[in-house]
Design a protein around this motif. Structure first.
Motif, PDB file in Angstrom:
ATOM      1  N   SER A 161       0.853  -1.188   0.000  1.00 19.35           N
ATOM      2  CA  SER A 161       0.000   0.000   0.000  1.00 19.35           C
ATOM      3  C   SER A 161       0.881   1.227   0.000  1.00 19.35           C
ATOM      4  O   SER A 161       1.950   1.228   0.612  1.00 19.35           O
ATOM      5  CB  SER A 161      -0.876   0.041   1.252  1.00 19.35           C
ATOM      6  OG  SER A 161      -1.670  -1.113   1.332  1.00 19.35           O
ATOM      7  N   TYR A 162       0.456   2.266  -0.687  1.00 14.85           N
ATOM      8  CA  TYR A 162       1.186   3.532  -0.575  1.00 14.85           C
ATOM      9  C   TYR A 162       0.268   4.690  -0.865  1.00 14.85           C
ATOM     10  O   TYR A 162      -0.745   4.548  -1.549  1.00 14.85           O
ATOM     11  CB  TYR A 162       2.412   3.563  -1.485  1.00 14.85           C
ATOM     12  CG  TYR A 162       2.118   3.532  -2.980  1.00 14.85           C
ATOM     13  CD1 TYR A 162       1.991   2.325  -3.646  1.00 14.85           C
ATOM     14  CD2 TYR A 162       1.987   4.718  -3.717  1.00 14.85           C
ATOM     15  CE1 TYR A 162       1.739   2.289  -5.002  1.00 14.85           C
ATOM     16  CE2 TYR A 162       1.731   4.688  -5.086  1.00 14.85           C
ATOM     17  CZ  TYR A 162       1.608   3.469  -5.715  1.00 14.85           C
ATOM     18  OH  TYR A 162       1.357   3.430  -7.060  1.00 14.85           O
ATOM     19  N   LYS A 163       0.597   5.817  -0.310  1.00 18.35           N
ATOM     20  CA  LYS A 163      -0.211   7.006  -0.498  1.00 18.35           C
ATOM     21  C   LYS A 163       0.671   8.229  -0.421  1.00 18.35           C
ATOM     22  O   LYS A 163       1.534   8.325   0.453  1.00 18.35           O
ATOM     23  CB  LYS A 163      -1.275   7.080   0.602  1.00 18.35           C
ATOM     24  CG  LYS A 163      -2.229   8.253   0.455  1.00 18.35           C
ATOM     25  CD  LYS A 163      -3.234   8.268   1.608  1.00 18.35           C
ATOM     26  CE  LYS A 163      -4.127   9.497   1.562  1.00 18.35           C
ATOM     27  NZ  LYS A 163      -5.012   9.539   0.386  1.00 18.35           N
ATOM     28  N   ILE A 165       1.396  11.644   0.819  1.00 19.27           N
ATOM     29  CA  ILE A 165       0.850  12.371   1.964  1.00 19.27           C
ATOM     30  C   ILE A 165       1.270  13.835   1.984  1.00 19.27           C
ATOM     31  O   ILE A 165       0.756  14.627   2.752  1.00 19.27           O
ATOM     32  CB  ILE A 165       1.220  11.695   3.311  1.00 19.27           C
ATOM     33  CG1 ILE A 165       2.717  11.411   3.366  1.00 19.27           C
ATOM     34  CG2 ILE A 165       0.416  10.417   3.509  1.00 19.27           C
ATOM     35  CD1 ILE A 165       3.172  10.898   4.727  1.00 19.27           C
ATOM     36  N   PHE A 170       5.578  10.061   0.850  1.00 17.41           N
ATOM     37  CA  PHE A 170       4.615   8.965   0.718  1.00 17.41           C
ATOM     38  C   PHE A 170       4.632   8.154   2.013  1.00 17.41           C
ATOM     39  O   PHE A 170       5.682   8.025   2.638  1.00 17.41           O
ATOM     40  CB  PHE A 170       5.033   8.025  -0.414  1.00 17.41           C
ATOM     41  CG  PHE A 170       4.840   8.585  -1.781  1.00 17.41           C
ATOM     42  CD1 PHE A 170       3.789   8.155  -2.573  1.00 17.41           C
ATOM     43  CD2 PHE A 170       5.714   9.534  -2.287  1.00 17.41           C
ATOM     44  CE1 PHE A 170       3.616   8.653  -3.851  1.00 17.41           C
ATOM     45  CE2 PHE A 170       5.541  10.051  -3.568  1.00 17.41           C
ATOM     46  CZ  PHE A 170       4.488   9.604  -4.349  1.00 17.41           C
ATOM     47  N   SER A 171       3.488   7.620   2.378  1.00 23.29           N
ATOM     48  CA  SER A 171       3.532   6.548   3.368  1.00 23.29           C
ATOM     49  C   SER A 171       3.403   5.262   2.570  1.00 23.29           C
ATOM     50  O   SER A 171       2.743   5.219   1.543  1.00 23.29           O
ATOM     51  CB  SER A 171       2.407   6.692   4.391  1.00 23.29           C
ATOM     52  OG  SER A 171       1.172   6.497   3.784  1.00 23.29           O
ATOM     53  N   HIS A 172       4.071   4.232   3.020  1.00 23.27           N
ATOM     54  CA  HIS A 172       4.069   2.994   2.227  1.00 23.27           C
ATOM     55  C   HIS A 172       4.408   1.794   3.079  1.00 23.27           C
ATOM     56  O   HIS A 172       5.018   1.915   4.145  1.00 23.27           O
ATOM     57  CB  HIS A 172       5.076   3.104   1.074  1.00 23.27           C
ATOM     58  CG  HIS A 172       6.484   3.333   1.530  1.00 23.27           C
ATOM     59  ND1 HIS A 172       7.365   2.316   1.708  1.00 23.27           N
ATOM     60  CD2 HIS A 172       7.127   4.467   1.880  1.00 23.27           C
ATOM     61  CE1 HIS A 172       8.520   2.815   2.127  1.00 23.27           C
ATOM     62  NE2 HIS A 172       8.407   4.123   2.250  1.00 23.27           N
TER      63      HIS A 172
ATOM     64  N   ASN B 192      -5.553   0.472  -2.449  1.00 22.72           N
ATOM     65  CA  ASN B 192      -4.354   0.119  -1.677  1.00 22.72           C
ATOM     66  C   ASN B 192      -3.534   1.349  -1.286  1.00 22.72           C
ATOM     67  O   ASN B 192      -2.340   1.279  -1.071  1.00 22.72           O
ATOM     68  CB  ASN B 192      -3.491  -0.898  -2.443  1.00 22.72           C
ATOM     69  CG  ASN B 192      -2.970  -0.345  -3.758  1.00 22.72           C
ATOM     70  OD1 ASN B 192      -3.542   0.580  -4.318  1.00 22.72           O
ATOM     71  ND2 ASN B 192      -1.891  -0.900  -4.257  1.00 22.72           N
ATOM     72  N   SER B 193      -4.207   2.497  -1.225  1.00 22.16           N
ATOM     73  CA  SER B 193      -3.561   3.677  -0.653  1.00 22.16           C
ATOM     74  C   SER B 193      -3.978   3.819   0.806  1.00 22.16           C
ATOM     75  O   SER B 193      -3.546   4.717   1.505  1.00 22.16           O
ATOM     76  CB  SER B 193      -3.934   4.939  -1.434  1.00 22.16           C
ATOM     77  OG  SER B 193      -5.316   5.203  -1.279  1.00 22.16           O
ATOM     78  N   MET B 195      -3.819   3.050   4.500  1.00 21.36           N
ATOM     79  CA  MET B 195      -2.897   2.454   5.455  1.00 21.36           C
ATOM     80  C   MET B 195      -3.582   2.460   6.810  1.00 21.36           C
ATOM     81  O   MET B 195      -3.740   3.497   7.427  1.00 21.36           O
ATOM     82  CB  MET B 195      -1.611   3.278   5.554  1.00 21.36           C
ATOM     83  CG  MET B 195      -1.086   3.799   4.228  1.00 21.36           C
ATOM     84  SD  MET B 195      -0.159   2.594   3.286  1.00 21.36           S
ATOM     85  CE  MET B 195       1.258   2.392   4.310  1.00 21.36           C
ATOM     86  N   SER B 204       5.556   2.736   7.093  1.00 24.79           N
ATOM     87  CA  SER B 204       6.667   3.588   7.488  1.00 24.79           C
ATOM     88  C   SER B 204       6.162   4.765   8.312  1.00 24.79           C
ATOM     89  O   SER B 204       6.770   5.173   9.276  1.00 24.79           O
ATOM     90  CB  SER B 204       7.398   4.086   6.250  1.00 24.79           C
ATOM     91  OG  SER B 204       6.475   4.652   5.361  1.00 24.79           O
ATOM     92  N   THR B 205       5.048   5.324   7.899  1.00 20.71           N
ATOM     93  CA  THR B 205       4.517   6.451   8.660  1.00 20.71           C
ATOM     94  C   THR B 205       3.073   6.116   8.979  1.00 20.71           C
ATOM     95  O   THR B 205       2.159   6.785   8.554  1.00 20.71           O
ATOM     96  CB  THR B 205       4.579   7.758   7.842  1.00 20.71           C
ATOM     97  OG1 THR B 205       4.062   7.484   6.548  1.00 20.71           O
ATOM     98  CG2 THR B 205       5.976   8.269   7.731  1.00 20.71           C
TER      99      THR B 205
END
Lengths: 209, 259
Positions: A161-163, A165, A170-172, B192-193, B195, B204-205
């Motif tokens: 998953s990633y977005k 931010i 990115f958060s991933h 899948n974005s 989290m 990670s964050t």
């Protein structure tokens, strides 16, 4: 031919363009498959193989490749972005630690692949610089950049998953995946700085197969 | 003749875009900015786009697999769909017993949904686009603080088997879109974005705001709960999953439709 007929024909052509493209894509894939079938000891591509994805990627050397070009190698894959300051340096370090523990003789059959989740920023040039900065210039290091859409699709296959931010962050998920020579997922390790014994085991097992 | 062809092309293009926007299948959504429940604390911009008025139906998907054999259940590759894909269909081309042509199609994977939309010259909506349209009730573009709006959604969550209903069964929202709530959950292009905080060992964050924020709940409880369910659901999905209460609809960029 009357005007009306002409319009109908054109209209029909237009309406089916999108689908035809998709089908064409599929035919191309099938053709590719046919070729590799011959080269790869008449083995059919497994249904779960990532080589079923028809996407095209650009490497750090500016070359365009299909995932399928990697067939025959054991793949160790991770998704990162080069401007990342938080987790990625540790993920990259994890990849390097794994690489260091793979016996030298096996390295010819393994590719360590970093796929960018930030294709806008991570141009081939940038990926190349990153590979130099991180001393990852051997042939078994590969950096890939695709379209945003193909990147999103590829992430679904890795269950990453990633977005985005912020404009630069990115958060991933931090997942390192191992694929066998046919492109089938055989092992995943999740988290940063985790014990990588099993991952290395998976790689050496696949190479010896 | 050349001019004639050019003219014909223009007309064809016009007819085509008319077909998309006037067949009653899509409506225009004016973009704007909003703060989604999850994943960000700032406003996110959403551009103008067209959205399908209804979720894609069994009958429509049936047509799709007829012309695209690789998406038939006997032929679909396991990478692109799990064993539940079109699970209740009798065979490759026929619906199962009791399935209605006009019910939303479900048990479809993300890959299948994505390709379906691409074949229509459309795409799946993003999470932000979907949430933006779905925060409307009949009268307001943003009804998230309305008690009745939230009660409707939550009572739907408690009702079993709503995927068996036919499309158009629920309210027509501010934008003219039906059934965003009340029948099925829907795929989004970037599902899948999401989290979810509970998975922070992977992230990670990791975004733990939702859980931290839960300590300070107030008047927006219900609204957050309803939306959280959707985000949590998305966060738990994988692209090959085919689930009985999960369908989809397509969107299209406005520029593309007008050419």
């Amino acid at each position: 031919m009357t005007m009306k007929n002409l319009i109908y024909i054109l209209l029909a052509a237009f309406l089916f363009t999108a689908c035809n493209n998709a089908e064409k894509k599929e035919t191309e894939v099938e053709n590719d498959l046919a070729e590799t079938k011959v080269s790869a000891e008449n083995k059919e591509l497994p249904e779960l193989s990532i080589y079923n994805l028809p996407s095209t990627w650009t490497t750090q050397n500016g070359e365009n490749i299909q995932l399928e070009d990697l067939r025959g190698n054991v793949l160790v894959m991770v998704m990162i972005y080069t401007s990342c300051k938080a987790a990625c340096p540790r993920l990259v370090a994890d990849m390097r630690n794994i690489e260091k523990q793979v016996p030298e003789g096996d390295l010819d059959n393994v590719k360590f692949i970093m796929v960018s989740i930030d294709p806008e920023t991570d141009t081939p040039k940038r990926l190349k610089e990153f590979s130099i900065e991180n001393d990852m210039e051997d042939d078994h290091w590969l950096f890939l950049r695709g379209t945003p859409e193909d990147t999103r699709e590829f992430a679904t296959v890795l269950a990453v998953s990633y977005k985005k931010i912020s404009p630069i962050d990115f958060s991933h998920s931090n997942i390192i995946s191992v694929f066998d020579e046919e492109g089938v997922l055989v092992h995943q390790q999740e988290g940063l700085g985790v014990d990588n014994t099993e991952t290395i085991q998976a790689i050496t097992t696949e190479v010896s197969n | 003749m050349k001019t004639l062809i050019r003219l014909a092309v223009c007309i064809a293009v016009m007819i085509q875009s008319q077909a998309y926007s006037q067949s009653g299948s899509m409506v225009e959504v004016k973009g704007g900015e909003f703060i989604p429940l999850y994943g960000t604390k700032t406003e996110v911009p959403v551009g103008d786009f067209l959205m399908d008025v209804y979720p894609v139906t069994n009958a429509e998907f049936q047509q799709f697999v007829e012309s695209n054999p690789r998406w038939r259940k006997s032929q679909v590759k396991k990478l692109f769909a799990d064993d539940n894909y079109l699970r209740n269909w009798k065979d490759d081309l026929s619906l199962g017993e009791g399935m209605l042509p006009n019910s939303p199609v479900t048990n479809v994977s993300w890959y299948a949904a994505k390709n379906y939309c691409e074949c229509q010259g459309k795409r799946l909506p993003t999470v932000d686009e979907w949430e933006y349209v779905a925060m409307a009730n009949e009268k307001q573009p943003d009804a998230r603080t309305e008690k009745t709006y939230n009660q409707f959604i939550l009572s739907w969550y408690e009702t079993p088997d709503t995927y068996k209903k036919t499309i158009g069964n629920t309210f027509k929202n501010y934008w003219g879109v039906y059934d965003l709530h009340g029948l099925v959950w829907e795929w989004t292009s970037d599902f899948n974005s999401v989290m979810i905080g509970g998975e922070s060992r992977k992230d990670s964050t990791g975004d733990n705001n939702l859980f931290c924020g839960a300590a300070a709940v107030g008047a927006t409880d219900l609204m957050n709960y309803a939306a959280f369910m959707r985000y949590a659901f998305r966060g738990s999905m994988k692209a090959q999953y085919s689930v009985k209460n999960l369908g989809f609809r397509c969107v299209q960029d406005v520029e593309k439709s007008e050419l």
